[in-house]
Design a protein around this motif. Structure first.
Motif: not given
Length: 1442
Positions: A302, A364, A368, A381, A384
């Motif tokens: 990311r 994930w 974040i 972000d 996602m």
């Protein structure tokens, strides 16, 4: 012409992959056997043809397929047996292959051998396979023929590399590769692998892709590792093959560690990969993730997968797109459409991965969630989170919690969401999920409004402001929906006690908008309730509640009387005001006027609120006409008199007409009747008549003069389209005052007379301030000259006012701003206390003038400074003498800020003024004389100080502001009421228009100090320097830099809608350096602006200016991407300022404060390329110079390093050293030898710096220094435990001498820390002893960790323990330990029996033990629960072990 033939169905069933590629390149029509035209049979007497015919295959010529007469397995078995039983075996193999090579020289024959054979027997009778292989594939299935045939095929293949054939023709190279797929057995897999990899290196790119993707179908499992290694090398050399290589690596059986290395390689190249290749690469990365490394990989992914792949520059940098040509714009449009398809495919890959791998989705979200910085959050972000929310139902609650936390912490802001939804092609398929998410976050409008009302009634200022802003936006965007929830909003009227004036305006604006919208019938109950509340508040005798009524009534009247004739707003679509509505408005305003006329403060507030309404809203012409006739016409009757009629009365001072700008020879001149009105008011306070009704006149308070005039001029300005010609006589008219300069009579005045004079000056200043507000934008030179003259009058009056305030400590000025809660809580107490202290001649003025009691932290800071400063009282007196008159005025009057009228933001257009020529006319309007007026340094300083305060109030976050203790929560807004009516963006836009004149002033001041230094031989504080002028120019310099820093540090400049503002501002700065260039890139503008501002460092007059210049350069640097080189410039500039000898008095406490020195030193150490070398230079060079210098001197290398400032240097160096070593990664076994050596060298430097700093407490043993040593000494030992000890575990065997040297140096430091603990205990200083337990615990852990390191390296027997005596900082034994002296002696004797001369061995390693060993004493404080004595560790390392 290529032959057209039917491929058998059986072959399709065997190899779907193989025939799929064939079908693409060979679209042949199907024919039955009966329709085929039989060509001739190959007639050849060669061994090859005969053996094939004998075994069951008939070779055909032309376009016909070869015919297979027997079963495929039978053919292979018969041919194998024939070859093995042949008399010339194995030579027959070579002859057979040679015959094959000769046969396939013909292209048609070669093609027939590569295509499937035709079966002669019926399919129903066949007992073998249901498909037919090609001749080459049948021969490859025979082990004795396979190597030779593979060799022949690879030799034949290059002949067809560059044949240009149509897509409909058969691709021979691909047919050859397909023969190698799915072989039952590979005889020599290693040789085949070598040949294939060699072929890949020379084949054309299209064939490289086919060969690489076919590798899993050709090679066996034993060759996968070798192929993977070769492909990884090829991946580095040829990036164009990235996609097929990664596709194949996912299908091979490879070692997981090898896949991790490949993944790291790919991650390193991620930023340079083409967008169209990105989906396959991300697929490989996600498929290679394991549960152990999922979070680490996703976090790195990311970071590197930036939004440059997802959002085009046209969306992020709209300001720069205008600079591009139209041709390039059309080209970028084509790229956008193709790029969107790749992006959609990319996110489809990610969706597929998170749908089937729960580990990926959780990792994930966790990545974040772990991101804490606001700037690190990206649109990627948010997208996602939306994707995971719509794909994985099990993580919905988790995502909702993460989003709530991010929103509460300010990490996800409105601009980020707007940028996310601008990428509509990514989120359009998730609209239902996003709506569901929004619904779960907001619940419903009813619940949201109810929650907002709860927040508004909470009493928390920030909470109320935010809730009101949200509520106001909802009312503007969706008034019809909010009408249904008006009952909730109306309930706030019962909780007005905890709401501040600025919040009351917002609340009544919301209620009035709902009450007087087009749904009048449904909102009549709100109107009734508002009228009831307003009447109730207006009738109150308490000013706080009357204030609520006035603000509410004026706000409601503004909504009712708004001019909607030219508006097309959907919320208010009524035409001009009706007579009935006009009557309602006038009745409401008359009610407010009648209820406030008995209170000067209430009347002044009413005038101010009405003026703000006229300035902010466009009122209906009927309402404006009523205001002009009923209110504004009373101004002349109340405050203006004829100049020829001098007031008569028993005044305490003679009345004179002063500060007139014109000579009046006629009897039609006017004057402001100020002193008589003030005297009448003071007389009423002292027992005179409360009203003047007996004389038939209405009581008029001079307190209303400035607010009334503001209302008058705004009404005239609105009625006459901006012209003030009707009232321009008020600009130059005099005021009835008395001689204000105190002179010698100041001491003889009574307290009441001094208070009267102070009030008179305050009212005069506020009148002049409103005059400047009114006429500041006049364009004629004569009017500009008069405005500049009034500005000079303001500065002169402030100097006079300072003299009166200095001897009137208990004085409370008349209010200048009236939107305060009560009249008793105005912030005047602190100034009175400050004046008292100054009158007594005390040094604590700086601590008291903020208006609060000295807190414990301030006391502690004062104690620290007193301990470090040998002569504080003398230095404080010296500073007081050096400080200029104007600087003292600004310091004192800053405490009275709330009592001065607010300057409008338009006033600062005066900064554009240079030299103004003013014409003085005679009675016949002829020019009698000319006068040149210019903006002088005092006036410039006055404007800059006010502008700086405004920017700090509007642009500085509330958390970053320092609010004095015991201040009102709403006091920070007092004096900024008009400013708060505008947005921060409007303020920045206005001030950016002043950049050019401010740059002119900055350059002029720069030239002044340059000339000053040249005249005095680089000594700016020489004997010829005018001290007041010097301090004024220095203060102007500081304020200009402070304004520049506030502007460019505003967080709003990072938002896309403000990019144009930033670009235009940088253009102004860069144009000062290089003229004539337009449409420069942003990076170039930043570089030129940095260079322009950096040039001012040569003329910096004060340490404060230096700090602001450094901060300004850092703000410019933060906006640049190429910041490495400029970062070094920041460090060198900070060092230059630290090494500079500042002018006389600049090294004293009141000028270089500890906070400023701390900030600059931190900047230097944070930006230097080597923190350890910088610390060593200061501690090893600067401090010894300070020690050897006289008492009041400083270091020659670092003149800012004095005995007073040493504690600041020591604190910063210890903190930065600890911060630096924490960033060193712990050593691991996987690290290379070079990395171990590099880290070991770095730790040696760090420990050496730590040792130098720790030993300084023997010389500087004041309490603040010892406190810093205890605090950061423990933190350094903790970092040594976590970061360094793992490194020593792996470095001990190969770098034994270096490790011993490191531990020997560290032993002396820990011994001194132990002595410091004893010193704290002896002096019984609780502020020091509170750090001792944690420090001892840390040192105990160090002992255990050293023992673990020895055990790991097979040196367990070298770990000895003994007792160590407690000593003070000077090394003297602590007497309180005598009771345990015998125990210590016994322990020391025991150690001495094992190691000769233990005391000498404790300190050094000069003599090795006789047994051929090396020894080292590591002294550590070890505090066992059952023991009071510290212990030391003796570590003996034996050579034979290694």
């Amino acid at each position: 012409m290529v032959s057209k033939r039917r491929l058998s169905k059986s072959e399709d069933k065997e190899s779907p992959t193989e025939d799929a590629s064939k079908t693409r390149n060979q679209p042949l029509p199907k024919k039955t056997k009966k329709s085929q035209v039989l060509n001739e049979v190959e007639e050849n007497d060669s061994i090859f043809v005969n053996l094939l015919k004998t075994s069951g295959i008939i070779l055909k010529t032309g376009e016909s397929q070869n015919q297979l007469a027997v079963d495929q397995i039978a053919f292979q078995k018969k041919l194998f047996q024939t070859l093995r039983r042949h008399p010339s075996y194995p030579k027959i193999i070579e002859e057979f292959v040679n015959g094959l090579e000769s046969y396939i020289e013909d292209e048609d024959s070669f093609r027939n051998c590569l295509l499937s054979c035709e079966r002669l027997q019926d399919e129903e009778a066949s007992m073998g396979a249901s498909y037919s292989k090609s001749l080459i594939k049948l021969l490859l299935g025979i082990d004795i023929l396979q190597p030779a045939i593979i060799k022949a095929l690879f030799e034949k293949l290059p002949e067809y590399f560059f044949d240009n054939k149509n897509s409909e023709e058969i691709n021979i190279p691909r047919l050859i590769v397909s023969q190698l797929k799915w072989l039952d057995r590979v005889v020599d897999g290693k040789d085949l692998t070598t040949k294939i990899m060699q072929l890949i290196t020379v084949a054309p790119e299209y064939l490289q892709h086919d060969i690489i993707t076919s590798l899993p179908e050709i090679l066996g499992d034993f060759q996968h590792a070798d192929v993977g290694k070769e492909l990884s090398d090829l991946l580095i050399e040829n990036t164009s093959l990235t996609v097929p290589i990664l596709d194949v690596l996912s299908s091979l059986r490879l070692d997981p560690n090898f896949l991790v290395k490949v993944r790291q390689l790919v991650m390193g190249k991620l930023s340079s990969i083409r967008l169209e290749d990105l989906p396959v690469i991300i697929k490989f990365i996600l498929h290679s993730i394991t549960a152990m490394d999922a979070l680490e990989v996703i976090s790195e992914l990311r970071e590197k997968l930036d939004l440059q792949h997802c959002v085009l520059p046209s969306q992020l940098q709209a300001s720069q797109v205008k600079l591009k040509s139209k041709g390039r714009a059309s080209s970028s449009g084509n790229q956008e459409s193709s790029g969107q398809s790749c992006i959609v495919l990319l996110f489809d890959v990610i969706k597929s991965a998170i749908r089937y791998e729960k580990t990926i989705s959780e990792a994930w979200i966790k990545a974040i969630e772990n991101t804490s910085s606001v700037s690190e959050h990206k649109v990627f972000d948010v997208v996602m989170l939306f994707i995971i929310y719509s794909t994985n139902t099990q993580t919905k609650k988790y995502i909702e919690r993460v989003l709530r936390n991010k929103i509460r912490s300010g990490c996800i802001q409105e601009q980020l969401l707007q940028s996310t939804f601008s990428v509509h092609y990514l989120v359009k398929d998730m609209c239902s999920s996003i709506l569901s998410l929004a619904q779960s976050l907001l619940h419903s409008l009813d619940q949201m409004v109810g929650a907002l009302v709860t927040h508004i009634c909470s009493g928390n200022e920030a909470e109320v402001d935010t809730a009101l802003d949200v509520l106001l936006e909802l009312v503007v965007l969706n008034p019809s929906a909010m009408m249904m929830n008006a009952v909730f909003v109306k309930g706030i009227l019962d909780y007005l006690d905890n709401i501040y004036p600025q919040q009351i305006r917002k609340l009544f604006y919301v209620l009035s908008t709902l009450a007087f919208s087009k749904q009048n019938e449904a909102s009549s109950h709100i109107q009734d309730d508002m009228h009831l509340v307003i009447r109730k508040q207006l009738s109150s005798t308490i000013f706080k509640y009357k204030l609520i009524g006035i603000i509410g009534a004026v706000t409601m009247a503004g909504i009712m009387a708004a001019d909607r004739s030219g508006s097309s707003s959907s919320t208010q679509e009524r035409a001009s005001l009706s007579d009935e509505q006009c009557t309602q408005v006038t009745s409401l305003l008359q009610l407010v006027h009648s209820c406030s006329e008995q209170s000067p403060q209430a009347s002044a507030l009413y005038y101010d609120e009405f003026a703000n309404l006229i300035q902010r809203e466009k009122l209906d012409p009927k309402a404006l006409e009523w205001v002009g006739h009923t209110i504004c016409n009373d101004f002349q009757d109340a405050f203006v008199v004829d100049i020829s009629v001098v007031p008569e009365g028993d005044f305490p001072f003679p009345v004179k007409a002063l500060y007139g700008l014109e000579e009046y020879d006629t009897q039609d001149g006017i004057a402001i009747n100020l002193l008589p009105l003030l005297f009448s008011q003071e007389f009423a306070k002292d027992g005179g008549p409360v009203t003047s009704q007996e004389s038939g006149q209405k009581l008029v308070s001079p307190l209303c003069l400035a607010p009334y005039f503001r209302l008058l001029r705004l009404c005239v300005e609105r009625q006459h389209n901006g012209s003030l010609e009707e009232i321009d006589g008020l600009l130059d008219c005099p005021i009835f005052l008395t001689d204000l300069e105190p002179g010698e009579r100041l001491e003889s005045m009574s307290s009441k007379e001094r208070s009267f004079m102070c009030s008179l000056i305050f009212l005069t200043l506020n009148w002049f301030r409103e005059i400047v507000n009114a006429f500041c934008q006049e364009r004629s030179p004569e009017m500009k000259g008069k405005v500049l003259t009034r500005l000079k009058h303001i500065v002169e009056l402030q100097i006079i006012l300072e003299k009166y305030l200095a001897v009137t400590p208990d004085y409370v000025p008349p209010l200048g701003n009236f939107d305060v809660e009560t009249l008793d809580t105005t912030p005047h107490t602190g100034t009175a206390v400050s004046a008292k202290i100054r009158k007594k001649g005390k040094i604590e003025r700086k601590q008291k003038e903020g208006g609060s009691k000295t807190s414990s932290s301030d006391t502690f800071s004062e104690e620290k400074n007193a301990e470090c400063d040998p002569t504080p009282s003398h230095r404080g007196q010296l500073n007081k003498e050096i400080t200029g008159k104007e600087e003292k005025t600004s310091l004192l009057l800053h405490s009275y800020h709330a009592f001065f009228r607010e300057l409008d933001i338009e006033v600062f257009s005066i900064l554009h003024c240079g030299l103004v020529t003013k014409f003085i006319l005679d009675t016949e309007m002829h020019t009698e004389a000319t006068e040149v007026v210019q903006l002088g340094p005092p006036e410039l300083l006055f404007l800059l100080e006010d502008l700086s305060q405004k920017l700090e109030s509007m642009l500085t976050p509330f958390i970053a502001r320092r609010i004095p203790f015991l201040k009102n929560k709403g006091s920070r807004n007092i004096g900024f009421s008009h400013l708060r009516l505008r947005s921060a963006q409007e303020i920045v836009r206005c001030v950016f228009q002043l950049l050019t004149p401010m740059c002119n002033h900055l350059e002029n001041i720069h030239n002044y100090f340059q000339c000053l230094a040249a005249e005095n031989h680089d000594v700016v504080d020489g004997p010829g320097v005018k001290v007041p002028e010097y301090h004024i120019m220095s203060s102007c310099y500081q304020r200009l830099l402070q304004i520049f820093h506030g502007l460019f540090a505003w967080s709003g400049l990072s938002q896309p809608e403000n990019q144009n503002l930033l670009y235009s501002a940088l253009c102004v700065l860069s144009s000062r350096l290089k003229q004539g260039e337009h449409n420069q890139p942003l990076e170039e503008l930043l570089s030129q602006s940095f260079h322009y501002l950096q040039n001012f460092h040569q003329s910096i007059p004060s340490f404060q200016c230096a700090l602001y210049l450094i901060r300004l350069l850092m703000v410019i640097l933060e906006k640049s991407t190429a910041s490495t080189q400029n970062k070094e410039k920041i460090a060198s500039l900070a060092r230059l300022f630290l090494c500079r000898v500042w002018p006389s008095g600049e090294k004293e406490k009141s000028h270089i404060s500890n906070d400023q020195l701390h900030a600059l030193l931190c900047i230097y150490l944070e930006h230097t390329d080597s923190v350890l070398k910088a610390i060593e230079e200061i501690a090893g060079v600067g401090v010894p110079e300070l020690i050897n210098s006289p008492k009041d001197a400083s270091s020659s290398t670092f003149p800012t390093l004095t005995r007073h400032s040493f504690v600041v240097f020591f604190r910063v160096m210890m903190a930065e050293l600890e911060k630096t070593v924490k960033k060193i990664e712990p050593g691991t076994a996987a690290d290379s030898q070079q990395i171990h050596e590099k880290k070991l060298l770095y730790w040696n430097m760090a420990v050496r710096d730590f040792s130098i700093l720790i030993n300084l407490i023997k010389v500087f043993d004041s309490h603040p220094v010892l406190h810093v040593c205890l605090k950061y000494g423990r933190l350094f030992v903790e970092a040594f435990l976590k970061q360094c000890m793992p490194l020593l575990d792996f470095s001990f065997r190969k770098h034994r001498e270096d490790v011993l040297s490191l531990l020997e140096t560290f032993q002396l430091d820990t011994r001194l820390l132990h002595h410091l603990c004893g010193h704290s205990k002896i002096h019984q200083d609780t502020r020091l002893t509170q750090h001792v337990p944690l420090l001892k615990k840390t040192l105990e852990l160090l002992v255990c960790r050293v023992k673990a390191m020895l055990t790991l390296n097979n040196c367990r027997e070298a770990f000895w323990l003994g007792n160590l005596k407690n000593r003070d900082l000077q090394g003297e034994e602590i007497i309180s330990q005598n009771s345990q002296e015998s125990t210590a002696d016994e322990s020391e004797d025991e150690v001495s029996s094992q190691v000769s001369k233990s005391k000498a061995t404790e300190v050094s390693l000069q003599k090795a033990p006789k047994s051929g060993t090396d020894g080292c004493i590591l002294l550590i404080v070890l505090s066992w629960w059952s023991r009071t004595l510290p212990t030391y560790v003796y570590i003996k390392y034996f050579y034979p072990i290694f």
